[in-house]
Enzyme design. Structure first.
Site, PDB file in Angstrom:
ATOM      1  N   CYS A  54      54.170  42.854  42.130  1.00 38.40           N
ATOM      2  CA  CYS A  54      53.080  42.825  43.106  1.00 38.40           C
ATOM      3  C   CYS A  54      53.414  41.872  44.254  1.00 38.40           C
ATOM      4  O   CYS A  54      53.982  40.796  44.050  1.00 38.40           O
ATOM      5  CB  CYS A  54      51.783  42.392  42.428  1.00 38.40           C
ATOM      6  N   CYS A  58      48.770  35.502  43.943  1.00 36.89           N
ATOM      7  CA  CYS A  58      47.746  34.919  43.067  1.00 36.89           C
ATOM      8  C   CYS A  58      48.404  33.894  42.145  1.00 36.89           C
ATOM      9  O   CYS A  58      49.300  34.234  41.374  1.00 36.89           O
ATOM     10  CB  CYS A  58      47.059  36.007  42.250  1.00 36.89           C
ATOM     11  N   CYS A  61      48.913  34.602  38.306  1.00 40.95           N
ATOM     12  CA  CYS A  61      49.298  35.931  37.832  1.00 40.95           C
ATOM     13  C   CYS A  61      50.794  36.081  37.562  1.00 40.95           C
ATOM     14  O   CYS A  61      51.618  35.865  38.457  1.00 40.95           O
ATOM     15  CB  CYS A  61      48.866  36.987  38.842  1.00 40.95           C
ATOM     16  N   CYS A  98      40.191  50.475  30.707  1.00 38.35           N
ATOM     17  CA  CYS A  98      40.391  49.939  32.055  1.00 38.35           C
ATOM     18  C   CYS A  98      41.876  49.999  32.376  1.00 38.35           C
ATOM     19  O   CYS A  98      42.702  49.416  31.678  1.00 38.35           O
ATOM     20  CB  CYS A  98      39.883  48.505  32.143  1.00 38.35           C
ATOM     21  N   CYS A 130      37.601  52.781  33.715  1.00 42.36           N
ATOM     22  CA  CYS A 130      37.551  51.720  34.720  1.00 42.36           C
ATOM     23  C   CYS A 130      38.941  51.584  35.320  1.00 42.36           C
ATOM     24  O   CYS A 130      39.946  51.820  34.637  1.00 42.36           O
ATOM     25  CB  CYS A 130      37.122  50.403  34.073  1.00 42.36           C
ATOM     26  N   CYS A 190      32.439  45.961  38.426  1.00 42.06           N
ATOM     27  CA  CYS A 190      32.847  44.943  37.455  1.00 42.06           C
ATOM     28  C   CYS A 190      33.499  43.815  38.251  1.00 42.06           C
ATOM     29  O   CYS A 190      34.551  44.013  38.862  1.00 42.06           O
ATOM     30  CB  CYS A 190      33.824  45.554  36.448  1.00 42.06           C
ATOM     31  N   ARG A 262      31.042  39.729  30.142  1.00 45.63           N
ATOM     32  CA  ARG A 262      32.205  39.955  29.287  1.00 45.63           C
ATOM     33  C   ARG A 262      32.957  38.669  28.975  1.00 45.63           C
ATOM     34  O   ARG A 262      33.345  37.920  29.880  1.00 45.63           O
ATOM     35  CB  ARG A 262      33.167  40.957  29.923  1.00 45.63           C
TER      36      ARG A 262
END
Length: 332
Positions: A54, A58, A61, A98, A130, A190, A262
């Site tokens: 990616c 972040c 991550c 998801c 999701c 979400c 969650r």
């Protein structure tokens, strides 16, 4: 039924968050029992359909291309691989799959066409679907809705004030715009955050204010505890105290009484007692399965044993109705 508000102030949320712990848990548990079948827990399974590489930065991550975390880069999975994983998750008790792709944003290309087909394929298994694919345009959100997407995950991560410290390759407004596009497409939202990033309590309260003051509360709010990964800028962050997780869950339950809260990343570090406190404080959803994208997660069997002990039961799929998309119109 408790009143649902969209005008919470930071001072009000702070007062709730800082209230004596047992009082806070009791208040949240009371509200939870007024608004939900508190013994029902929605179970999601998270599948990385495209891993690593990616372009975002972040700080937490392991899938960011710029960090050396040992995560192998994998191209987009095949539809057969996805449906097989979905069936396995359903057999284990999950009502929602998801699908996560390590993209900065969705591009209108063959890969997105393939994701649309994945959504349709998982839908055919009678599971909620999701996706978390990065930033979305309004037209892309509409395509996902027409394919029958049930929910879209797009976390705020932290407060608007703290955001630039965590991520510089996109803005807080970018996040809010995608959530707005998802909402316009009538897809369930979400959106939650991560604690343990080095944020202040004020940042946590600010994030909860943003979520609770949206014109419509997110249907699902994940509360994640950072799982530090070697090679990321956050690798040396200390573990979040369980009481901080409980305070976040309880506060979210009080200010967003109808939302599914969650208990997400960080569960592998929690004892059964820790998790029981989280459920008591208003958590009514978990991720189950052995992985959360690329980080460990408790296995289905262990979760089912915990459910039996605590008197919890999995929530059935589509309890609040099916998504309004072309697929539903065709089958009606």
């Amino acid at each position: 039924m408790t009143e649902t508000r969209h005008d919470w102030t930071k001072e009000e949320i702070s007062e709730i968050y800082h209230s004596p712990l047992l009082d806070l848990i009791y208040r949240a548990a009371t509200i939870h029992r007024l608004n939900k079948d508190y013994s029902e827990v929605q179970i999601s399974s998270l599948l990385s359909i495209k891993t690593g590489g990616c372009s975002e930065d972040c700080s937490y991550c392991p899938q960011a291309a710029r960090y050396n975390t040992g995560v192998d880069v994998h191209a987009l999975m095949s539809i057969d691989q996805v449906t097989s994983a979905a069936q396995k998750a359903k057999d284990g008790g999950a009502s929602r799959l998801c699908m996560g792709a390590a993209w900065r944003e969705v591009r209108d290309n063959r890969d997105f066409d393939k994701v649309i087909d994945m959504v349709k394929a998982v839908n055919s298994l009678d599971m909620e679907v999701c996706c978390t694919l990065g930033m979305l345009t309004e037209s892309q959100a509409n395509r996902l809705a027409e394919a029958g997407l049930y929910a879209y995950n797009h976390n705020l991560d932290t407060s608007e004030e703290d955001y630039k410290r965590i991520i510089t390759t996109r803005t807080y407004d970018d996040r809010l715009k995608t959530i707005d596009n998802v909402r316009k497409a009538k897809i369930s939202v979400c959106s939650g955050g991560i604690i343990g990033l080095g944020e202040t309590v004020e940042d946590r309260i600010s994030m909860l204010k943003t979520l609770s003051n949206m014109p419509q509360h997110p249907e699902s709010v994940p509360i994640n505890a950072l799982v530090p990964v070697k090679g990321t800028p956050m690798e040396n962050q200390p573990r979040v105290p369980i009481w901080d997780m409980i305070r976040m869950i309880a506060t979210a339950r009080i200010i967003m009484p109808g939302t599914v809260v969650r208990l997400s990343a960080g569960r592998t570090e929690m004892s059964l007692t820790d998790q029981a406190f989280c459920f008591m404080a208003g958590a009514n959803s978990i991720f189950a399965g052995d992985k959360l994208l690329t980080t460990p997660n408790p296995e289905f069997n262990a979760d089912m044993q915990m459910f039996e002990l605590l008197g919890l039961k999995p929530r059935e799929a589509f309890k609040n109705g099916r998504p309004v998309g072309k697929q539903e119109e065709v089958s009606a």
